[in-house]
Design an enzyme around this catalytic site. Structure first.
Site, PDB file in Angstrom:
ATOM      1  CE  LYS A 116     -19.336  52.143  91.525  1.00 20.76           C
ATOM      2  NZ  LYS A 116     -18.971  51.770  90.170  1.00 20.76           N
ATOM      3  CG  ASP A 156     -20.571  48.864  91.443  1.00 18.83           C
ATOM      4  OD1 ASP A 156     -20.019  49.428  90.413  1.00 18.83           O
ATOM      5  OD2 ASP A 156     -20.002  48.450  92.555  1.00 18.83           O
TER       6      ASP A 156
HETATM    7  N1  GLU Z   1     -20.998  49.450  87.947  1.00 14.30           N
HETATM    8  C1  GLU Z   1     -20.432  49.563  86.680  1.00 14.30           C
HETATM    9  C2  GLU Z   1     -18.904  50.326  86.645  1.00 14.30           C
HETATM   10  O1  GLU Z   1     -18.273  50.270  87.648  1.00 14.30           O
HETATM   11  C3  GLU Z   1     -21.149  50.110  85.600  1.00 14.30           C
HETATM   12  C4  GLU Z   1     -21.701  51.388  85.718  1.00 14.30           C
HETATM   13  C5  GLU Z   1     -22.767  51.917  84.804  1.00 14.30           C
HETATM   14  O2  GLU Z   1     -23.108  51.148  83.907  1.00 14.30           O
HETATM   15  O3  GLU Z   1     -23.340  53.251  84.812  1.00 14.30           O
HETATM   16  O4  GLU Z   1     -18.543  50.647  85.512  1.00 14.30           O
END
Ligand code: GLU
Length: 427
Positions: A116, A156
Site C-alpha cells: 500500500k 485507492d
Molecule cells: N485499493 C484497492 C484495495 O484496497 C485496490 C487494490 C488493487 O487493485 O491492487 O483493495
C-alpha cells in the site's frame, strides 16, 4: 501486543489501524494454533519506504510532499495494493493497509502479497497539473522498489485511472520500455482492464447477493444505506438499485441524504457532480452524516475510511448485513458487539476484494498482451467472489466464529504453507 480479548477488556479503544490488524492476526492465528515465528513475520511489513519529493506548484512555489510505500509480505507473489492521496494519511495507516491487502489477496486466492502507498496531500485543493506532478514525483521516488514482478500499485482513496496512467508513464520512461504491468487501474487505452472501475463495488454486491441468498431472503425492496460516495459507494448504489434494492441513504465527508422511500440516484449523482456536496434538500438532509450508520436498513455499506463503526455506535447498528466496501471500517470491539447482536459483517478483506481481483486480471492481461471482454472479466470476478464467500462462510460455521476471523484463517493457512515451502520457517 494485546489480544482482541485484552483490548476489549481495557478502557481505551484501539483505533490505530496498525494495532488493529495485528490484533486481528493474533486472534485468527490463536484459533489455528499457528506457530509463533509465522505470526511474528506477519505482524510487520517486510519493507517500508518513506519519501519526500519537491513539486512545482502553479503559483511558482515549490512544495515538498511526503509519501510512503509499505510492502507487507511477498511469500506468495509480488506485493499489490493501492496508493491513496489524503491529507491525513499516516505511515501506520499505510502499513496496516498493506497488511490488509496481504490477507485480502489470500482470501480470494490471488498470487500476491500485500502492499500500500500513500501521499499526504489534499487533491481537492490541487489543480490537475499539480496532481499530475505529485503523481509523477511519487512514482519516481518509489520506482526502485516497484515493478511488474515486485510490487504493483493501483488506485485507492482519491486516486483514479488518470493518476495510474501518469504513474505508468513515469515508470516506463525511467525503465526505457513500455511497462503496463507495473500498475493497475489504468485507463483502458494504455492497458487497463474492462470492468476494473466497477470491480470493487461489483465484487461487494456479489458477496451481498450470496449473503442474502444464504439468509433465504431477496434483494427486492431491501433497504440500503451507503457511507461514502466515491468509486465504491457510488457504483454499489447503482448496481444494488438495478437488483431491486431501495437506496435510502448516502453520505460523504460533505453531508448526507436520507429518504426512507428511496433516493433518486440520478439526482444525487448530478448534485454531487455539479456542487461537490451531498446536502441539498432539508427534508432528506441527515443532521450528522454518521447517523447513516444507525439507520433502520437491511444492508449497511461503509465505503469510506477506517474506524467508523466503533464500540460507541456498534450497538446502534440496525442493519442485518454490514458489507465493508471500505478498508478497516469496523474496530475489533465493534466487531464483537455486531457479532453478538447477530449482525453479519462481510469483512473488508472479502467484501472489497473485487478491486484487487480485477487488478490481477488486468496484470495478467498486461503480461499476456491479450485482452478480455467485459463479460469475461465480470464472469471471472463473479466466480472468485462467490467461491470465496462460501469458503469463508463454511469455515465460520465450522469454527463458530465471525466471517472476519474465518477470512483471516483462510489467508493465514495459505501464508503459513508458502513460508514453509520457501523455507522461511520450519515445518
Ligand atoms: N485499493 C484497492 C484495495 O484496497 C485496490 C487494490 C488493487 O487493485 O491492487 O483493495
Amino acid at each position: 501486543m494485546a489480544t482482541v480479548q485484552e483490548l476489549q477488556a481495557s478502557d481505551v479503544e484501539i483505533l490505530n489501524p496498525y494495532e488493529i490488524v495485528q490484533s486481528q492476526i493474533e486472534n485468527a492465528a490463536a484459533i489455528l494454533g499457528l506457530k509463533r515465528d509465522i505470526v511474528e513475520i506477519l505482524k510487520k511489513p517486510k519493507r517500508v519506504l518513506c519519501v519526500s519529493f519537491p513539486v512545482k506548484m502553479d503559483d511558482g512555489t515549490v512544495r515538498v510532499f511526503e509519501g510512503f510505500r509499505s510492502q507487507h509480505n511477498d511469500a506468495i507473489g509480488p506485493t499489490k495494493g493501492g496508493i491513496r492521496f489524503h491529507p491525513d494519511v499516516t505511515l501506520d495507516e499505510v502499513k496496516a493497509l498493506s497488511m490488509w491487502m496481504t490477507f485480502k489477496c489470500g482470501v480470494v486466492s490471488l498470487p500476491y502479497g500485500g502492499g500500500k502507498g500513500g501521499v499526504i496531500c489534499d487533491p481537492h485543493t490541487l489543480s490537475k497539473g499539480e496532481i499530475e506532478r505529485i503523481s509523477r514525483g511519487f512514482m519516481e521516488a518509489i520506482a526502485d522498489i516497484v515493478g511488474p514482478d515486485k510490487d504493483i500499485p493501483a488506485p485507492d482513496v482519491y486516486t483514479n485511472p488518470q493518476i495510474m496512467g501518469w504513474m505508468m508513464d513515469t515508470f516506463s520512461r525511467i525503465k526505457g520500455s513500455f511497462n503496463p504491468g507495473v500498475i493497475t487501474g489504468k485507463p483502458l487505452i494504455v492497458g487497463g482492464s474492462k470492468g476494473r472501475n466497477e470491480a470493487t463495488a461489483r465484487g461487494c454486491v456479489f458477496t451481498i447477493m450470496e449473503a442474502i441468498k444464504d439468509a433465504g431472503k431477496s434483494l427486492q425492496n431491501a433497504t440500503v444505506a451507503i457511507q461514502g460516495f466515491g468509486n465504491a459507494g457510488r457504483i454499489a448504489a447503482d448496481l444494488l438499485a438495478a437488483e431491486g434494492c431501495k437506496i435510502v441513504a448516502v453520505s460523504d465527508s460533505t453531508g448526507g441524504l436520507y429518504n426512507p422511500d428511496g433516493l433518486e440516484l440520478d439526482t444525487v449523482k448530478k448534485l454531487k457532480d455539479t456542487t461537490g456536496i451531498l446536502s441539498y434538500d432539508s427534508r432528506y438532509h441527515l443532521q450528522r452524516p454518521e447517523e447513516l450508520l444507525e439507520l433502520d436498513v437491511d444492508i449497511l455499506i461503509p465505503a469510506a475510511l477506517e474506524n467508523v463503526i466503533t464500540r460507541k455506535n456498534a450497538h446502534k447498528v440496525k442493519a442485518r448485513i454490514v458489507a465493508e466496501a471500505a478498508n478497516g471500517p469496523t474496530t475489533p470491539e465493534a466487531d464483537k458487539i455486531l457479532h453478538q447482536n447477530g449482525v453479519l459483517v462481510i469483512p473488508d478483506i472479502l467484501a472489497n476484494a473485487g478491486g484487487v481481483t480485477v487488478s490481477y486480471f488486468e496484470w495478467v492481461q498486461n503480461l499476456m498482451n491479450y485482452y478480455w471482454s467485459e463479460a469475461e472479466v465480470n464472469q471471472k470476478l463473479c466466480d472468485v467472489m462467490v467461491q470465496s464467500y462460501w469458503a469463508v462462510r463454511s469455515l465460520a460455521q465450522e469454527y463458530k466464529c465471525d466471517f472476519r476471523t474465518a477470512a483471516y484463517m483462510i489467508s493465514l493457512k495459505r501464508l503459513a504453507e508458502a513460508m514453509k515451502a520457501r523455507g522461511w520457517v520450519n515445518e
